[in-house]
Enzyme design. Structure first.
Site, PDB file in Angstrom:
ATOM      1  N   GLY A  33       0.838  -1.206   0.000  1.00 39.01           N
ATOM      2  CA  GLY A  33       0.000   0.000   0.000  1.00 39.01           C
ATOM      3  C   GLY A  33       0.871   1.254   0.000  1.00 39.01           C
ATOM      4  N   HIS A  34       1.848   1.278   0.915  1.00 44.85           N
ATOM      5  CA  HIS A  34       2.783   2.409   0.952  1.00 44.85           C
ATOM      6  C   HIS A  34       3.540   2.523  -0.371  1.00 44.85           C
ATOM      7  CE1 HIS A  34       2.828   1.296   5.413  1.00 44.85           C
ATOM      8  NE2 HIS A  34       2.383   2.534   5.425  1.00 44.85           N
ATOM      9  N   GLY A  76      -3.085   7.717   1.151  1.00 41.63           N
ATOM     10  CA  GLY A  76      -3.914   6.578   0.767  1.00 41.63           C
ATOM     11  C   GLY A  76      -5.383   6.801   1.119  1.00 41.63           C
ATOM     12  N   ASP A  94      -7.022   5.661   4.630  1.00 43.95           N
ATOM     13  CA  ASP A  94      -7.305   6.521   5.785  1.00 43.95           C
ATOM     14  C   ASP A  94      -8.192   7.669   5.296  1.00 43.95           C
ATOM     15  OD1 ASP A  94      -5.407   5.512   8.124  1.00 43.95           O
ATOM     16  OD2 ASP A  94      -4.339   5.311   6.234  1.00 43.95           O
TER      17      ASP A  94
HETATM   18  P1  AMP Z   1       0.792   4.883   7.705  1.00 41.84           P
HETATM   19  O1  AMP Z   1       2.196   4.414   7.607  1.00 41.84           O
HETATM   20  O2  AMP Z   1      -0.160   3.849   8.189  1.00 41.84           O
HETATM   21  O3  AMP Z   1       0.660   6.218   8.402  1.00 41.84           O
HETATM   22  O4  AMP Z   1       0.346   5.160   6.209  1.00 41.84           O
HETATM   23  C1  AMP Z   1       1.072   6.036   5.379  1.00 41.84           C
HETATM   24  C2  AMP Z   1       0.259   6.305   4.143  1.00 41.84           C
HETATM   25  O5  AMP Z   1       0.029   5.081   3.447  1.00 41.84           O
HETATM   26  C3  AMP Z   1      -1.110   6.916   4.444  1.00 41.84           C
HETATM   27  O6  AMP Z   1      -1.397   7.926   3.499  1.00 41.84           O
HETATM   28  C4  AMP Z   1      -2.021   5.723   4.298  1.00 41.84           C
HETATM   29  O7  AMP Z   1      -3.348   6.071   3.951  1.00 41.84           O
HETATM   30  C5  AMP Z   1      -1.343   4.969   3.177  1.00 41.84           C
HETATM   31  N1  AMP Z   1      -1.748   3.564   3.194  1.00 41.84           N
HETATM   32  C6  AMP Z   1      -1.750   2.711   4.254  1.00 41.84           C
HETATM   33  N2  AMP Z   1      -2.256   1.516   3.912  1.00 41.84           N
HETATM   34  C7  AMP Z   1      -2.604   1.606   2.602  1.00 41.84           C
HETATM   35  C8  AMP Z   1      -3.205   0.696   1.666  1.00 41.84           C
HETATM   36  N3  AMP Z   1      -3.548  -0.532   2.016  1.00 41.84           N
HETATM   37  N4  AMP Z   1      -3.406   1.130   0.403  1.00 41.84           N
HETATM   38  C9  AMP Z   1      -3.069   2.398   0.043  1.00 41.84           C
HETATM   39  N5  AMP Z   1      -2.503   3.299   0.872  1.00 41.84           N
HETATM   40  C10 AMP Z   1      -2.280   2.915   2.141  1.00 41.84           C
END
Ligand code: AMP
Length: 290
Positions: A39-40, A150, A153
């Site tokens: 996802g990241h 993403g 969120d």
């Molecule tokens: P985080 O590390 O959880 O703060 O996420 C960092 C970024 O990655 C944020 O913009 C999230 O929305 C995005 N993100 C997390 N999981 C996913 C996913 N499964 N698909 C797309 N983007 C994601």
């Protein structure tokens, strides 16, 4: 495969971005808390597609965790993240210490307003204040052309769009689709907490979203009935505590009303000690960037 340049000092990070932009290269920024997954990486790939260079930030932000939440046990894997970022073509990696981002005398926080008070904000009252503050800091430290977030969120994207608009931040916000496991579970760093049994229970979130989507595809436009289609899925699932399941008018935090043609259905639940969130857009073209 060139490994990304690792930068830990905010001033050096800012200088790197300014040098690149002065040299005529566009920069895409991808804020993350690390423990990276596909996802990241999809955000990094989008940044590389749209911009000359991609910068990923890895920072587990203490100010967005409430008391008793998982800040201490949140997964951290800098070496693994570096490897993944190299394969995704990331050019620079900003990995500051907590002290560099929030020195002991740091006291300014961003008040994010109504969009941050419902759903996630109601359950995690200081969460979006912490998110907005760190994202604003990252925008200042890495003044990029575009920033990638993403759809996973959803409420965060609403809050950040407000932040950028309300504070005239000169950056374009791009929102990328949710990346899922083959069985539909939305990828999340927190999935690592799930036992195999919990992992199986966690699939109810996506099943509930799909039930809602099926009802919508059959023409149902009453948010209450759409919600009931979701709740029916949760009713039969042991070991999962639903926090909320709501239909919103697509693009913001207002509740959907009967007849709306574009909605976002959002869901949050606890599976054991792990809190998971997910969402699905109904009746709207999926937004690669906007
Ligand atoms: P985080 O590390 O959880 O703060 O996420 C960092 C970024 O990655 C944020 O913009 C999230 O929305 C995005 N993100 C997390 N999981 C996913 C996913 N499964 N698909 C797309 N983007 C994601």
């Amino acid at each position: 495969m060139t490994p990304p340049k690792v930068i830990t000092d905010p001033i050096a990070m800012r200088q790197w971005v300014l040098d690149q932009r002065l040299a005529g290269r566009s920069v895409g920024l991808v804020p993350t808390m690390g423990a990276l997954h596909d996802g990241h990486l999809s955000l990094v790939q989008a940044a590389k597609r749209d911009c000359d260079l991609a910068v990923t930030t890895l920072f587990v932000n203490p100010t967005q965790f409430g008391p008793g939440e998982d800040f201490e046990r949140y997964p951290r894997d800098l070496a693994g993240d570096q490897l993944l970022l190299a394969t995704a073509g990331c050019d620079a990696l900003f990995a500051p210490s907590v002290e560099a981002m929030f020195p002991a005398d740091s006291q300014t926080r961003i008040d994010v307003g109504a969009a941050a008070r419902t759903l996630e904000g109601a359950i995690r009252p200081t969460h979006f204040q912490g998110v907005a503050t760190v994202v604003m800091k990252l925008f200042n430290i890495a003044p990029a052309d575009r920033a990638y977030f993403g759809q996973k969120d959803y409420q965060q994207t609403v809050v950040i769009r407000h932040l950028v608009r309300d504070l005239n931040v000169p950056i374009e916000v791009c929102v990328c689709p949710i990346v899922r496991e083959p069985d539909g579970l939305a990828m999340s760093s927190r999935n690592a907490y799930l036992s195999p049994e919990e992992r199986a229970h966690a699939l109810v979130l996506y099943r509930a979203l799909r039930a809602c989507e099926s009802a919508f595809a059959l023409g149902e436009r009453d948010p209450q009935r759409l919600r009931e289609a979701m709740l029916a899925e949760f009713a039969g699932e042991d070991g999962v505590e639903l926090d909320y399941a709501e239909l919103l008018l697509d693009g913001g935090m207002n509740p959907a009303t009967p007849g709306d043609q574009a909605m976002t259905v959002v869901v949050a639940a606890r599976v054991g000690r792990t809190r998971l969130i997910d969402n699905l857009r109904l009746g709207a073209a999926s937004s690669a960037a906007s």
